[in-house]
Design a protein around this motif. Sequence first.
Motif, PDB file in Angstrom:
ATOM      1  N   GLN A 114       0.837  -1.205   0.000  1.00 11.17           N
ATOM      2  CA  GLN A 114       0.000   0.000   0.000  1.00 11.17           C
ATOM      3  C   GLN A 114       0.870   1.253   0.000  1.00 11.17           C
ATOM      4  N   ARG A 115       1.897   1.259   0.852  1.00 10.96           N
ATOM      5  CA  ARG A 115       2.753   2.441   0.967  1.00 10.96           C
ATOM      6  C   ARG A 115       3.505   2.709  -0.339  1.00 10.96           C
ATOM      7  N   ASN A 116       4.098   1.668  -0.906  1.00 12.39           N
ATOM      8  CA  ASN A 116       4.842   1.848  -2.156  1.00 12.39           C
ATOM      9  C   ASN A 116       3.908   2.182  -3.316  1.00 12.39           C
ATOM     10  N   GLY A 117       2.681   1.587  -3.309  1.00 12.70           N
ATOM     11  CA  GLY A 117       1.715   1.928  -4.349  1.00 12.70           C
ATOM     12  C   GLY A 117       1.325   3.391  -4.281  1.00 12.70           C
ATOM     13  N   ASP A 118       1.104   3.915  -3.039  1.00  7.98           N
ATOM     14  CA  ASP A 118       0.793   5.344  -2.896  1.00  7.98           C
ATOM     15  C   ASP A 118       1.959   6.200  -3.381  1.00  7.98           C
TER      16      ASP A 118
END
Length: 486
Positions: A114-118
Amino acid sequence: MLPTSGSTTRKLLLAFGALVALFTAASGFALARLVDIRDGSHELREAGARARDTLELATAVRDQYAHVAHTIILGNASHVRFHEESRARVEALTQKLREQAQDDEERAWVADIQRNGDALDRLYRDTLLPAVLAKDQAAVTSAHGHALELVSLIQSRADSLARRFDTSIGQFEEHVATVEHTSFRWALFLLGGATLFAVGVGIYIGNSVARPVARLSEGAARVARGDLDARIPEDDPGELGRLAARFNQMTEALRTHQAQLVQHEKLASVGRLAAGVAHEINNPLGVILGYVRILQRKAEGALAEDLRVVEEEAVRCQQIVEGLLDLSRPGHGPVEQVALREACEDVVARLRESERLGQVDVRVEGEATAWAQPPRLRQVLLNLVRNATEAAGDGGSVALHISRTKDGGASVAVSDSGPGVKPEDRPRLFEPFFTTRSTGTGLGLAVSQAIAEAHGGHIEADTGPLGGARFTLRLPPASPAREAMA
């Protein structure tokens, strides 16, 4: 109480009681094993669903990166909408995996995704896209490298989740296999005395299940070896017969989709090639043509003829380059309602003015309208009519039949009286650089098909009413979105 004198009766009763006891024990054992198998199968389905979601997430991330790459290659914002769609899909799958996580480690991996996708989404919107639009190559290169790092991190976490789920699936499969093996062994032992029943069941299974399953297995093996023409007889009644029919439908759909994917990949490859080199080739070709035409003013005799040949070949090279550029930009943009008869008559008139029709009789029939980009539509019609007149030859006939289709769309069928298309050539008609004429570039039909597909339609080839080939351009019905764009 059992009679003491009837030993045969006692044996029959004892045998019947033993048989009943045997079937009762076997049924109870089988029921317990079935419950165990059901629970294992449920866990296996859940693990399989998590594994599929993880693989879909990896695919969605690759799609998201593909639109990032397309933005860089094309140098515009045409893929922003596609990037948003891919991002939404990544978000949905990440949320789904977060709900399915079973321990802290899996939840941490999903949080990393989620963090890297954001971060990847912010990088695309705030840095890469503005840099692309501003033509800042250094910023684009830096942002692209960072995007690759983020995608790699996401893929790494997705791979870790997939391996975790695959391990769970393997454990569940091993458990289910062990239960199945134990159940089979005990059931065989308990039911060993019921020989006739076992024989009857064996014959039934052999005739009703084993043979159809073997045919399905053979068909699946042929498909696995790449034989997409494999077909399974559908003469068996019941579910296996219907399964064979579905298998045949699946194989046919797979063959069709594979052919479409191959064609699209060919066009995409040519388009990427064109985007990279076409402009660079056009510049020296323009210089060559300019100097040749200047020299032609002063040349005479054999030298003039040689320069004419050079000019013709350079023009031919320009046509090939233009065809490559058309393949790389089939056209996506605002459309308007076009009167097809007027467009067809305009194309015929232009060809007649340029003396490209010769002595060919060309007629236009029918009326209809369609939503399209007028220049691109005329380009398709020009290619089809020009090919038809060349095939018909002097003294031949060409007919353009316009009609409204049943679904509300429109079609333009271009028929000629020429020799037609050989059956072995039809599968390759829309391949780039395939041509049956010595002077053709082999790009006209490929470009036309790409433009038609960009409009949501397609072009079909068959034998027409005039005895020669017939190429039918089919355009889809208007949609509210198309009308709003007009």
